[in-house]
Design a protein around this motif. Structure first.
Motif, PDB file in Angstrom:
ATOM      1  N   VAL A 125      39.706  39.733  34.225  1.00 17.24           N
ATOM      2  CA  VAL A 125      40.718  38.701  34.019  1.00 17.24           C
ATOM      3  C   VAL A 125      42.030  39.318  33.549  1.00 17.24           C
ATOM      4  O   VAL A 125      43.110  38.959  34.022  1.00 17.24           O
ATOM      5  N   SER A 126      41.936  40.271  32.630  1.00 17.03           N
ATOM      6  CA  SER A 126      43.147  40.923  32.124  1.00 17.03           C
ATOM      7  C   SER A 126      43.865  41.676  33.236  1.00 17.03           C
ATOM      8  O   SER A 126      45.093  41.571  33.393  1.00 17.03           O
ATOM      9  N   THR A 150      46.387  30.540  30.303  1.00 18.10           N
ATOM     10  CA  THR A 150      44.992  30.410  30.727  1.00 18.10           C
ATOM     11  C   THR A 150      44.250  31.735  30.595  1.00 18.10           C
ATOM     12  O   THR A 150      43.109  31.772  30.107  1.00 18.10           O
ATOM     13  N   ALA A 151      44.875  32.823  31.039  1.00 18.84           N
ATOM     14  CA  ALA A 151      44.227  34.127  30.919  1.00 18.84           C
ATOM     15  C   ALA A 151      44.012  34.504  29.457  1.00 18.84           C
ATOM     16  O   ALA A 151      42.956  35.042  29.088  1.00 18.84           O
ATOM     17  N   SER A 185      45.310  39.235  35.935  1.00 20.02           N
ATOM     18  CA  SER A 185      46.423  38.459  35.384  1.00 20.02           C
ATOM     19  C   SER A 185      47.670  39.316  35.211  1.00 20.02           C
ATOM     20  O   SER A 185      48.786  38.880  35.529  1.00 20.02           O
ATOM     21  N   ILE A 216      49.552  31.533  34.111  1.00 18.38           N
ATOM     22  CA  ILE A 216      48.800  32.786  34.069  1.00 18.38           C
ATOM     23  C   ILE A 216      48.565  33.230  32.631  1.00 18.38           C
ATOM     24  O   ILE A 216      47.440  33.529  32.225  1.00 18.38           O
ATOM     25  N   MET A 227      47.872  38.259  25.646  1.00 13.10           N
ATOM     26  CA  MET A 227      46.434  38.449  25.815  1.00 13.10           C
ATOM     27  C   MET A 227      45.838  39.273  24.685  1.00 13.10           C
ATOM     28  O   MET A 227      44.731  38.981  24.213  1.00 13.10           O
ATOM     29  N   PRO A 236      43.299  33.344  37.015  1.00 19.44           N
ATOM     30  CA  PRO A 236      42.256  33.837  36.099  1.00 19.44           C
ATOM     31  C   PRO A 236      40.954  33.051  36.200  1.00 19.44           C
ATOM     32  O   PRO A 236      39.875  33.618  35.997  1.00 19.44           O
ATOM     33  N   THR A 247      39.041  34.417  39.036  1.00 20.05           N
ATOM     34  CA  THR A 247      38.531  35.737  38.652  1.00 20.05           C
ATOM     35  C   THR A 247      37.255  35.609  37.829  1.00 20.05           C
ATOM     36  O   THR A 247      36.302  36.376  38.020  1.00 20.05           O
TER      37      THR A 247
END
Length: 242
Positions: free
Chosen positions: A197-198, A46-47, A201, A43, A235, A181, A184
């Protein structure tokens, strides 16, 4: 009649209650650690990569290609890393067990030393010396190597290294985590991609922390906040790079 009256007046002893086997959380430690680590990395990495690329004003096709590449590369890296690291632990355990077996087979005098060593361990744990010697003698007669592996080296079936299990669990959980993500991105408009996505995630990380805490018997709130905080930080930093 006298026998019957004696039998009736004799108090009935309750039947001993059958003990139910205790279910401890520690038996899940091997696959749980690998699964949580893999899903969390899937998660977060990738996110974060998607958010960083989207922050650089890349289109959805470029983001999807980068995300799929991150999923595949990350799953393979997790599998390889877990297998190598846990195999190193397994090699160390095997070497210690082989050394202990050689010492047990070396001589009768050394076997007596091993017996005294086990007894000393039990004495340090609070067992009387006489009882400790008897216990050590019985365990040595039953399974000398198993007794030393468990009580001297700390190697048990619960925490024994399993490289293949760790590799497969990490790779599968990473792929599942990384897919969130990616899905998404596929289902949201390009201008809302970063925000969606944020949000998805971070919610997934919170749920993962709660689930792992539930399985492991740990405080749910603390575990959830821990993975949520580190995921948000990753992130944010990657978005800054983008």
């Amino acid at each position: 009649i006298r026998k019957i009256m004696t039998y009736i007046q004799t108090p009935i002893m309750p039947m001993p209650r059958r003990r139910h086997p205790e279910l401890h959380r520690l038996q899940h430690i091997g696959w749980l650690r690998a699964a949580v680590l893999g899903a969390n990395d899937g998660i977060v990495s990738t996110a974060s990569l998607i958010v960083g690329i989207a922050a650089a004003h890349s289109g959805k096709p470029q983001v999807l290609v980068a995300g799929v590449a991150a999923l595949v590369a990350g799953a393979m890296a997790m599998a390889a890393g877990e297998y190598v690291s846990v195999s190193s632990q397994a090699d160390t355990e095997s070497a210690d067990l082989a050394k202990e077996q050689l010492e047990l087979e070396n001589s009768h005098d050394h076997e007596l030393d091993e017996l005294d060593e086990l007894a000393a361990i039990y004495v340090m744990r609070g067992v009387e010396h006489t009882v400790a010697v008897k216990v050590a003698h019985q365990l040595m007669a039953h399974d000398a190597l198993g007794a030393h592996a468990r009580d001297e080296l700390g190697i048990t079936a619960i925490v024994r290294a399993r490289p293949v299990q760790a590799a497969l669990t990490s790779a599968a959980s990473f792929a599942v985590g990384a897919a969130l993500p990616l899905l998404t991105v596929m289902g949201t408009p390009e201008r809302f991609m970063m925000a969606c996505v944020s949000a998805v995630s971070l919610l997934s990380l919170t749920a993962l922390g709660a689930l792992s805490a539930k399985v492991g018997g740990a405080p749910i709130a603390r575990a959830s906040m821990r993975v949520l905080g580190w995921g948000a930080l990753a992130m944010a930093v990657t978005a800054g790079v983008g």
